[in-house]
Design a protein around this motif. Structure first.
Motif, PDB file in Angstrom:
ATOM      1  N   LEU A  85     -43.040  33.718  56.162  1.00 22.02           N
ATOM      2  CA  LEU A  85     -41.965  33.362  56.996  1.00 22.02           C
ATOM      3  C   LEU A  85     -40.539  32.982  56.158  1.00 22.02           C
ATOM      4  CD1 LEU A  85     -40.895  33.017  59.984  1.00 22.02           C
ATOM      5  CD2 LEU A  85     -41.507  30.894  59.564  1.00 22.02           C
ATOM      6  N   LEU A  86     -40.884  32.008  54.926  1.00 21.57           N
ATOM      7  CA  LEU A  86     -39.783  31.647  54.272  1.00 21.57           C
ATOM      8  C   LEU A  86     -39.326  32.705  53.321  1.00 21.57           C
ATOM      9  CD1 LEU A  86     -41.483  28.201  53.381  1.00 21.57           C
ATOM     10  CD2 LEU A  86     -39.968  28.753  55.101  1.00 21.57           C
ATOM     11  N   PHE A  87     -40.420  33.792  52.790  1.00 20.70           N
ATOM     12  CA  PHE A  87     -40.037  34.950  52.199  1.00 20.70           C
ATOM     13  C   PHE A  87     -39.000  35.726  52.844  1.00 20.70           C
ATOM     14  CE2 PHE A  87     -40.629  39.100  51.287  1.00 20.70           C
ATOM     15  CZ  PHE A  87     -40.308  39.243  49.998  1.00 20.70           C
ATOM     16  N   LEU A  88     -39.282  35.876  54.116  1.00 14.33           N
ATOM     17  CA  LEU A  88     -38.433  36.851  54.762  1.00 14.33           C
ATOM     18  C   LEU A  88     -37.072  36.234  55.066  1.00 14.33           C
ATOM     19  CD1 LEU A  88     -40.974  38.168  57.289  1.00 14.33           C
ATOM     20  CD2 LEU A  88     -40.050  39.412  55.422  1.00 14.33           C
ATOM     21  N   ALA A  89     -37.159  34.711  55.391  1.00 15.61           N
ATOM     22  CA  ALA A  89     -35.941  34.095  55.615  1.00 15.61           C
ATOM     23  C   ALA A  89     -34.946  33.999  54.332  1.00 15.61           C
ATOM     24  CB  ALA A  89     -36.269  32.598  55.967  1.00 15.61           C
ATOM     25  N   ALA A  90     -35.616  33.791  53.191  1.00 13.03           N
ATOM     26  CA  ALA A  90     -34.916  33.724  51.867  1.00 13.03           C
ATOM     27  C   ALA A  90     -34.411  35.117  51.342  1.00 13.03           C
ATOM     28  CB  ALA A  90     -35.516  33.065  50.920  1.00 13.03           C
ATOM     29  N   PHE A  91     -35.192  36.128  51.863  1.00 16.67           N
ATOM     30  CA  PHE A  91     -34.917  37.431  51.073  1.00 16.67           C
ATOM     31  C   PHE A  91     -33.497  38.031  51.545  1.00 16.67           C
ATOM     32  CE2 PHE A  91     -35.004  42.035  50.971  1.00 16.67           C
ATOM     33  CZ  PHE A  91     -35.712  42.428  49.939  1.00 16.67           C
TER      34      PHE A  91
ATOM     35  N   ILE B 197     -28.520  33.093  46.527  1.00 14.02           N
ATOM     36  CA  ILE B 197     -29.696  32.076  46.179  1.00 14.02           C
ATOM     37  C   ILE B 197     -29.511  30.690  46.641  1.00 14.02           C
ATOM     38  CG2 ILE B 197     -30.952  30.872  44.174  1.00 14.02           C
ATOM     39  CD1 ILE B 197     -30.575  33.301  42.556  1.00 14.02           C
ATOM     40  N   ARG B 198     -28.246  30.281  46.729  1.00 14.42           N
ATOM     41  CA  ARG B 198     -27.939  28.605  47.242  1.00 14.42           C
ATOM     42  C   ARG B 198     -28.020  29.014  48.797  1.00 14.42           C
ATOM     43  NH1 ARG B 198     -22.545  27.067  44.866  1.00 14.42           N
ATOM     44  NH2 ARG B 198     -22.899  25.246  46.784  1.00 14.42           N
ATOM     45  N   THR B 199     -27.446  30.008  49.237  1.00 14.28           N
ATOM     46  CA  THR B 199     -27.749  30.276  50.763  1.00 14.28           C
ATOM     47  C   THR B 199     -29.284  30.360  51.266  1.00 14.28           C
ATOM     48  OG1 THR B 199     -25.484  31.104  50.727  1.00 14.28           O
ATOM     49  CG2 THR B 199     -26.985  31.844  52.637  1.00 14.28           C
ATOM     50  N   ALA B 200     -29.909  31.039  50.195  1.00 16.18           N
ATOM     51  CA  ALA B 200     -31.201  31.391  50.790  1.00 16.18           C
ATOM     52  C   ALA B 200     -32.042  30.102  50.729  1.00 16.18           C
ATOM     53  CB  ALA B 200     -31.871  32.286  49.772  1.00 16.18           C
ATOM     54  N   VAL B 201     -31.734  29.299  49.736  1.00 18.19           N
ATOM     55  CA  VAL B 201     -32.544  27.819  49.599  1.00 18.19           C
ATOM     56  C   VAL B 201     -32.255  26.950  50.718  1.00 18.19           C
ATOM     57  CG1 VAL B 201     -32.538  25.803  48.454  1.00 18.19           C
ATOM     58  CG2 VAL B 201     -32.585  27.847  46.985  1.00 18.19           C
ATOM     59  N   GLY B 202     -30.894  27.241  51.340  1.00 18.29           N
ATOM     60  CA  GLY B 202     -30.563  26.267  52.706  1.00 18.29           C
ATOM     61  C   GLY B 202     -31.396  26.951  53.790  1.00 18.29           C
ATOM     62  N   VAL B 203     -31.315  28.172  53.992  1.00 21.42           N
ATOM     63  CA  VAL B 203     -32.172  28.792  54.998  1.00 21.42           C
ATOM     64  C   VAL B 203     -33.705  28.723  55.069  1.00 21.42           C
ATOM     65  CG1 VAL B 203     -32.698  31.167  56.203  1.00 21.42           C
ATOM     66  CG2 VAL B 203     -30.331  30.550  55.331  1.00 21.42           C
ATOM     67  N   ALA B 204     -34.196  28.730  53.701  1.00 16.27           N
ATOM     68  CA  ALA B 204     -35.657  28.710  53.430  1.00 16.27           C
ATOM     69  C   ALA B 204     -36.050  27.160  53.947  1.00 16.27           C
ATOM     70  CB  ALA B 204     -35.909  28.875  52.183  1.00 16.27           C
ATOM     71  N   TYR B 205     -35.080  26.224  53.399  1.00 20.83           N
ATOM     72  CA  TYR B 205     -35.454  24.980  53.627  1.00 20.83           C
ATOM     73  C   TYR B 205     -35.511  24.641  55.130  1.00 20.83           C
ATOM     74  CZ  TYR B 205     -36.099  19.961  52.217  1.00 20.83           C
ATOM     75  OH  TYR B 205     -36.432  18.741  52.002  1.00 20.83           O
ATOM     76  N   THR B 206     -34.337  25.050  55.847  1.00 26.54           N
ATOM     77  CA  THR B 206     -34.461  24.694  57.390  1.00 26.54           C
ATOM     78  C   THR B 206     -35.527  25.434  58.155  1.00 26.54           C
ATOM     79  OG1 THR B 206     -32.800  26.640  57.673  1.00 26.54           O
ATOM     80  CG2 THR B 206     -32.110  24.327  57.501  1.00 26.54           C
ATOM     81  N   THR B 207     -35.892  26.591  57.641  1.00 26.93           N
ATOM     82  CA  THR B 207     -36.922  27.477  58.235  1.00 26.93           C
ATOM     83  C   THR B 207     -38.130  26.734  57.926  1.00 26.93           C
ATOM     84  OG1 THR B 207     -35.742  29.330  57.948  1.00 26.93           O
ATOM     85  CG2 THR B 207     -38.029  29.893  58.394  1.00 26.93           C
TER      86      THR B 207
END
Length: 258
Positions: free
Chosen positions: A133-139, A188-198
């Motif tokens: 799930l986190l992979f798809l959110a960060a990808f 990458i910074r955006t992905a980290v934020g999205v992955a963290y909230t997810t």
């Protein structure tokens, strides 16, 4: 727009947080807000010290954070490893983009928790479904940033490289990739934020450990002080992660802004 020097900017930021902390202390200590709803700063600090010493539900605070970060960093590693080359290739070769882009654009607007139940059904409730799930959110954020970065590379740079005899491979690694690095780091910074909230949302839905699970478990027993500790820790760690990425970006993309 009026510019501020770094010193003034930091003073304003610190002043803002001091005002917020004072309001928090004033409203909770004067009884204007019930402690069951919003615990006082000193109560929250006491709870933090207690969790730091004794842990929560048999797991130390560091253990709860380690579990959450393990899930997130594994997913981010695979997302960066796959999204950057796929995004750059999609931006550079339109036939490749025609294959990959439509799939990414289809699932990108979907809320991650909307397909989390499917991942649990397919992969089980253990770590595999959470990391997937986190992979798809960060990808998606990294991929989109890479595609956009390639499209913004100045054509003059590419033409200059070709005029000097560079082949496609040399142009890609010597011109396009370095020019895309600033936007790649933004992705990458955006992905980290999205992955963290997810991650936090996923732990609240289906988990028995992690900082997000700690907050949702405390809410079941109206432990607002534990909830505040968890929320504050999530906010602080999120800011620290972004600062670390900014520092890495300033080292790798040293020419940006010069």
């Amino acid at each position: 727009m009026k510019e501020l020097n770094k010193r003034t900017f930091h003073i304003i930021s610190i002043g803002t947080w001091m005002v917020l902390l004072f309001l928090w202390w004033f409203l909770t200590n004067t009884g204007m807000i019930e402690s069951k709803l919003v615990p006082s700063p000193q109560e929250t600090w006491g709870t933090f010290i207690d969790i730091l010493k004794n842990g929560y539900n048999g797991t130390t605070l560091l253990g709860q954070l380690s579990i959450s970060f393990y899930r997130m960093f594994i997913a981010l590693f695979y997302a960066v490893l796959s999204a950057i080359p796929l995004g750059l290739l999609s931006g550079y070769f339109l036939p490749f983009q025609a294959v990959v882009d439509s799939v990414v654009q289809f699932y990108r607007p979907l809320p991650p928790l909307a397909y989390y139940t499917l991942l649990i059904l397919w992969l089980g409730i253990d770590e595999t479904s959470k990391i997937s799930l986190l992979f798809l959110a960060a990808f998606a954020p990294i991929y989109v940033a890479c595609v956009s970065a390639v499209s913004r590379v100045k054509k003059d740079y590419i033409l200059s490289g070709k005029s000097l005899g560079a082949n496609n491979r040399q142009i890609f690694f010597s011109i396009i990739f370095p020019a895309c690095l600033p936007q790649i780091f933004t992705g990458i910074r955006t992905a980290v934020g999205v992955a963290y909230t997810t991650l936090i949302a996923a732990e609240m839905v289906a988990a028995t450990s992690g900082i997000g699970w700690m907050v949702i478990d405390a809410s079941r027993y109206l432990k607002s002080d534990v909830m505040f500790v968890g929320i504050i820790i999530m906010g602080i760690t999120g800011v620290l992660l972004d600062l670390i990425l900014k520092k890495i970006e300033s080292i790798v993309v040293f020419w940006e802004g010069k």
